[in-house]
Design a protein around this motif. Structure first.
Motif, PDB file in Angstrom:
ATOM      1  N   ALA A  82     -10.763   2.291   5.282  1.00  0.00           N
ATOM      2  CA  ALA A  82     -10.682   3.744   5.440  1.00  0.00           C
ATOM      3  C   ALA A  82     -11.615   4.227   6.542  1.00  0.00           C
ATOM      4  N   ALA A  83     -12.829   3.658   6.585  1.00  0.00           N
ATOM      5  CA  ALA A  83     -13.786   4.066   7.614  1.00  0.00           C
ATOM      6  C   ALA A  83     -13.292   3.697   9.009  1.00  0.00           C
ATOM      7  N   ALA A  84     -12.476   2.637   9.082  1.00  0.00           N
ATOM      8  CA  ALA A  84     -11.927   2.209  10.367  1.00  0.00           C
ATOM      9  C   ALA A  84     -10.628   2.933  10.706  1.00  0.00           C
ATOM     10  N   GLY A  85     -10.193   3.833   9.836  1.00  0.00           N
ATOM     11  CA  GLY A  85      -8.941   4.544  10.066  1.00  0.00           C
ATOM     12  C   GLY A  85      -7.710   3.719   9.756  1.00  0.00           C
ATOM     13  N   GLN A  86      -7.893   2.625   9.043  1.00  0.00           N
ATOM     14  CA  GLN A  86      -6.771   1.756   8.661  1.00  0.00           C
ATOM     15  C   GLN A  86      -6.309   2.182   7.259  1.00  0.00           C
ATOM     16  N   TRP A  87      -5.580   3.286   7.203  1.00  0.00           N
ATOM     17  CA  TRP A  87      -5.338   3.977   5.948  1.00  0.00           C
ATOM     18  C   TRP A  87      -4.421   3.192   5.005  1.00  0.00           C
ATOM     19  N   GLU A  88      -3.449   2.535   5.542  1.00  0.00           N
ATOM     20  CA  GLU A  88      -2.504   1.869   4.653  1.00  0.00           C
ATOM     21  C   GLU A  88      -3.111   0.657   3.946  1.00  0.00           C
ATOM     22  N   PRO A  89      -3.813  -0.242   4.658  1.00  0.00           N
ATOM     23  CA  PRO A  89      -4.491  -1.307   3.903  1.00  0.00           C
ATOM     24  C   PRO A  89      -5.583  -0.772   2.989  1.00  0.00           C
ATOM     25  N   ALA A  90      -6.209   0.345   3.365  1.00  0.00           N
ATOM     26  CA  ALA A  90      -7.213   0.947   2.481  1.00  0.00           C
ATOM     27  C   ALA A  90      -6.564   1.369   1.163  1.00  0.00           C
ATOM     28  N   LEU A  91      -5.400   2.017   1.240  1.00  0.00           N
ATOM     29  CA  LEU A  91      -4.723   2.471   0.029  1.00  0.00           C
ATOM     30  C   LEU A  91      -4.254   1.291  -0.813  1.00  0.00           C
ATOM     31  N   SER A  92      -3.748   0.257  -0.152  1.00  0.00           N
ATOM     32  CA  SER A  92      -3.289  -0.922  -0.882  1.00  0.00           C
ATOM     33  C   SER A  92      -4.445  -1.586  -1.636  1.00  0.00           C
ATOM     34  N   ALA A  93      -5.577  -1.731  -0.967  1.00  0.00           N
ATOM     35  CA  ALA A  93      -6.732  -2.362  -1.615  1.00  0.00           C
ATOM     36  C   ALA A  93      -7.235  -1.509  -2.772  1.00  0.00           C
ATOM     37  N   LEU A  94      -7.277  -0.194  -2.571  1.00  0.00           N
ATOM     38  CA  LEU A  94      -7.756   0.683  -3.636  1.00  0.00           C
ATOM     39  C   LEU A  94      -6.817   0.634  -4.841  1.00  0.00           C
ATOM     40  N   ALA A  95      -5.510   0.612  -4.599  1.00  0.00           N
ATOM     41  CA  ALA A  95      -4.562   0.520  -5.707  1.00  0.00           C
ATOM     42  C   ALA A  95      -4.762  -0.774  -6.494  1.00  0.00           C
ATOM     43  N   ALA A  96      -5.051  -1.867  -5.799  1.00  0.00           N
ATOM     44  CA  ALA A  96      -5.290  -3.143  -6.473  1.00  0.00           C
ATOM     45  C   ALA A  96      -6.523  -3.071  -7.359  1.00  0.00           C
ATOM     46  N   VAL A  97      -7.564  -2.413  -6.868  1.00  0.00           N
ATOM     47  CA  VAL A  97      -8.801  -2.281  -7.641  1.00  0.00           C
ATOM     48  C   VAL A  97      -8.564  -1.424  -8.881  1.00  0.00           C
ATOM     49  N   ILE A  98      -7.885  -0.299  -8.713  1.00  0.00           N
ATOM     50  CA  ILE A  98      -7.620   0.582  -9.854  1.00  0.00           C
ATOM     51  C   ILE A  98      -6.791  -0.152 -10.903  1.00  0.00           C
ATOM     52  N   GLY A  99      -5.767  -0.875 -10.457  1.00  0.00           N
ATOM     53  CA  GLY A  99      -4.929  -1.597 -11.397  1.00  0.00           C
ATOM     54  C   GLY A  99      -5.676  -2.684 -12.144  1.00  0.00           C
ATOM     55  N   ALA A 100      -6.643  -3.308 -11.484  1.00  0.00           N
ATOM     56  CA  ALA A 100      -7.396  -4.384 -12.119  1.00  0.00           C
ATOM     57  C   ALA A 100      -8.359  -3.866 -13.173  1.00  0.00           C
ATOM     58  N   ASP A 101      -8.865  -2.653 -12.999  1.00  0.00           N
ATOM     59  CA  ASP A 101      -9.842  -2.096 -13.941  1.00  0.00           C
ATOM     60  C   ASP A 101      -9.666  -0.582 -14.001  1.00  0.00           C
ATOM     61  N   PRO A 102      -8.613  -0.102 -14.671  1.00  0.00           N
ATOM     62  CA  PRO A 102      -8.298   1.327 -14.643  1.00  0.00           C
ATOM     63  C   PRO A 102      -9.263   2.205 -15.434  1.00  0.00           C
ATOM     64  N   GLU A 103     -10.175   1.608 -16.151  1.00  0.00           N
ATOM     65  CA  GLU A 103     -11.099   2.406 -16.947  1.00  0.00           C
ATOM     66  C   GLU A 103     -12.265   2.950 -16.132  1.00  0.00           C
ATOM     67  N   ARG A 104     -12.390   2.542 -14.868  1.00  0.00           N
ATOM     68  CA  ARG A 104     -13.549   2.960 -14.081  1.00  0.00           C
ATOM     69  C   ARG A 104     -13.091   3.825 -12.908  1.00  0.00           C
TER      70      ARG A 104
END
Length: 634
Positions: A82-104
């Motif tokens: 996200a800081a590099a302006g690479q929005w699509e891989p940023a969103l993909s990585a964030l979705a993976a993190v949320i899915g792995a631990d949705p309680e946080r």
């Protein structure tokens, strides 16, 4: 340790590593910091410092290798993209993190809330991110998870508005809206997706959204229309069939499953679903046992296990320990619920008629300083075994022989602790309880018998505290159940008919009337569900014990009768004569337990007089005495 303090400690170590030039070490500690606290501002600040040191966020990505996808490291990767302006891989990585631990609160990051972000993302990228996340999230989302994921959901809503012509984005957004309970939007987005492109998945998702909205007939219409257009998706036949079952028309659902099985006889969902619907039509346990047999033949058919667990849940012995009906247990519940009740109180209980000796274990677990006595024993004598047995768990002491005491020494501490960890009040099906108990196979028969009458305290967790403070008898019964299941695995290589495990369980089944009869009966039942070659023998033994206790029940209360009836009814291979008899006896016993004793006032007056005389003959006790009277006569 507090999560924020732990994260700040990791950040401090990371900054030291940055200063010393050990940048990979610093990256690892920043990943640890976000794992500890995803909202730690110092961690994001230090991540920016790390990026500046190596020439920018894109360069810093190399410090987080893809072959080490630890959750905190992936969160760092999302932030750097996200800081590099690479929005699509940023969103993909964030979705993976949320899915792995949705309680946080992984989605509580500033860049995700940027109002300009939806315009920077392609609809395909959002669709892929939502698809991955939806597969990982429960449906529906529990309320406690929604706030943490809501920023991601807000981005999806904005993306849908920004791309009104993208069919798959609307379809995937519908799946996320459904999980958030926004069924109106889920239906509207799914309907638009199907109008834009009437494809297969659009129809499947629309039907699911309609189902979530309670529009069952509309969902059936959509799915049946899609099957007519494209009959290749046999899973959709199963969905249609089960929806017919849900709306009270299981016979109509079976017709759809017959079509699916005609096309693919080994379909992993259709055959189990057909058994579940036949159970809805016929009742009983025949189709539940058939599901168990299907699962044994096809252990990879997880859907059969899912259906079996759902149908056995909340069913005595099929899914959980059978409750106890003794009057002293009712009195125990009242005392435990009384204001100011404490385990060190001295409790004196006097009952009109002898009960199962295991009730004393439950009372003493709730109140270790308790005293439990009885006035009489009613014929036929429940202290006598049905047949001659070699294994004796109880001896009856006192001048009148009404004080049941363990006849075996306590188990070894290691055995007691293992039982404490393994015992459970519930299971997904009898065969699952049998499999779970294999952990006890290494215990000696002596330890397993001993733990039946010397149960350890419950585990020190929330459920254990509740059981100890409100229903200790259920824990005692759970321990006895799993001790007998452990016996069912004893010398498992011996042929069943001449095995020691069979002899031990039959001794307990036929012994003096007690909860251990029920526990042994369930262990036999679970063995029969797991091993079809034992069914004829075990069914006959359970009927034999039920009929003997039923005969006694004609003259006196026999609190284990309902439980034994449930065990017999879980043997659908038996003749209908025995199943009908078990059904009638169960109804009579259940009605009896639900009714107050007709001579309640007279009985209580007699016991009050007896207890007063007993106390008058004894010196005063140094501690307060809580007294309860109980009993039930036929």
């Amino acid at each position: 340790m507090d999560e924020r303090l732990e994260a700040e400690g990791e950040v401090a170590v990371a900054r030291l590593a940055i200063d010393s030039g050990d940048l990979r070490h610093a990256a690892k500690h920043l990943g640890n910091a976000l794992t500890a606290d995803p909202g730690c501002p110092d961690a994001y600040e230090a991540l920016g410092e790390l990026a500046a040191t190596v020439g920018g966020p894109a360069a810093a990505l190399e410090l987080f290798p893809a072959d080490e996808p630890y959750i905190g490291s992936v969160a760092c990767v999302a932030q750097l993209h996200a800081a590099a302006g690479q929005w699509e891989p940023a969103l993909s990585a964030l979705a993976a993190v949320i899915g792995a631990d949705p309680e946080r609160p992984w989605a509580q990051v500033a860049w995700l809330a940027d109002p300009g972000l939806p315009g920077r993302l392609s609809p395909d990228a959002v669709t892929q991110a939502v698809a991955g996340l939806s597969r990982a999230l429960p449906d529906p989302l529990p309320p406690q998870l929604r706030d943490g994921i809501r920023p991601f959901y807000a981005l999806v809503r904005a993306a849908v508005a920004a791309h009104p012509g993208h069919t798959l984005l609307h379809a995937m957004a519908s799946t996320l809206a459904r999980r958030f309970g926004d069924v109106s939007d889920a239906v509207a987005w799914a309907e638009r997706a199907r109008r834009l492109e009437p494809g297969h998945w659009q129809a499947v998702i629309l039907g699911t959204a309609l189902l979530a909205a309670g529009r069952h007939e509309d969902a059936l219409a959509v799915w049946e229309e899609e099957i007519a257009r494209d009959p290749s998706d046999l899973d959709l036949y199963v969905d249609v069939a089960e929806l017919y079952g849900k709306t009270g028309r299981p016979a109509e659902g079976l017709a759809w499953l017959d079509r699916a099985l005609a096309a693919e006889p080994g379909h992993p969902k259709a055959a189990p679903a057909a058994l579940a619907l036949r159970h809805a039509v016929d009742g009983g346990t025949r189709h539940l046992l058939a599901l168990c047999d299907h699962l044994r033949a096809h252990p990879d058919h997880g859907y059969a296990a899912h259906l079996l667990g759902g149908l056995c849940a909340n069913q005595p012995w099929l899914g959980h320990v059978h409750p106890a009906f003794e009057a002293s247990v009712n009195a125990l519940h009242q005392m435990l619920a009384a204001p100011g009740s404490a385990r060190d109180h001295e409790i004196e209980l006097l009952g009109s008629a002898l009960e199962a000796p295991s009730t004393r274990l439950a009372v003493r677990m709730g109140f270790p300083r308790s005293k439990l006595d009885y006035q009489s024993v009613h014929a036929p004598d429940p202290r006598l075994a049905q047949y001659g047995v070699d294994t004796v768990l109880w001896r009856f002491e006192g001048s009148d022989g009404l004080e049941g005491r363990p006849a075996v020494a306590p188990p070894t501490p290691a055995a007691a602790e293992l039982m404490r960890q393994v015992a459970s009040l519930s299971w997904s099906a009898p065969n699952a309880a049998y499999d779970h108990a294999v952990r006890l196979a290494g215990l000696s028969a002596e330890d397993l018998l001993a733990v039946c009458v010397h149960p350890p305290l419950p585990r020190e967790d929330e459920q254990g505290a509740y059981l100890l403070g409100r229903q200790p008898e259920m824990w005692v019964r759970a321990v006895q159940t799993f001790a007998c299941l452990g016996l069912a695995h004893h010398r498992a290589d011996e042929p069943w008919q001449d095995s020691r495990r069979r002899a031990l369980l039959l001794d307990l089944l036929y012994g003096p009337e007690d909860w251990t009869n029920e526990a042994a009966g369930f262990a036999l039942l679970a063995t029969a569900w797991a091993d079809p070659t034992t069914r004829e023998d075990i069914g006959a033994r359970l009927v034999d014990r039920m009929m003997a206790v039923g005969k006694a029940w004609q003259d006196r209360d026999a609190t284990i009768l309902a439980s034994l009836c449930h065990l017999v009814l879980a043997c659908p291979w038996l003749q209908e004569t025995f199943l009908d008899l078990a059904t009638k006896m169960l109804a009579a016993a259940t009605d009896h337990h639900a009714q107050p004793a007709p001579d309640e006032a007279e009985r209580r007056a007699d016991i009050t007089s007896a207890l007063a005389a007993r106390r008058a003959a004894q010196p005063p006790k140094p501690r307060s005495l809580l007294t309860r009277l109980f009993g039930r006569t036929r």
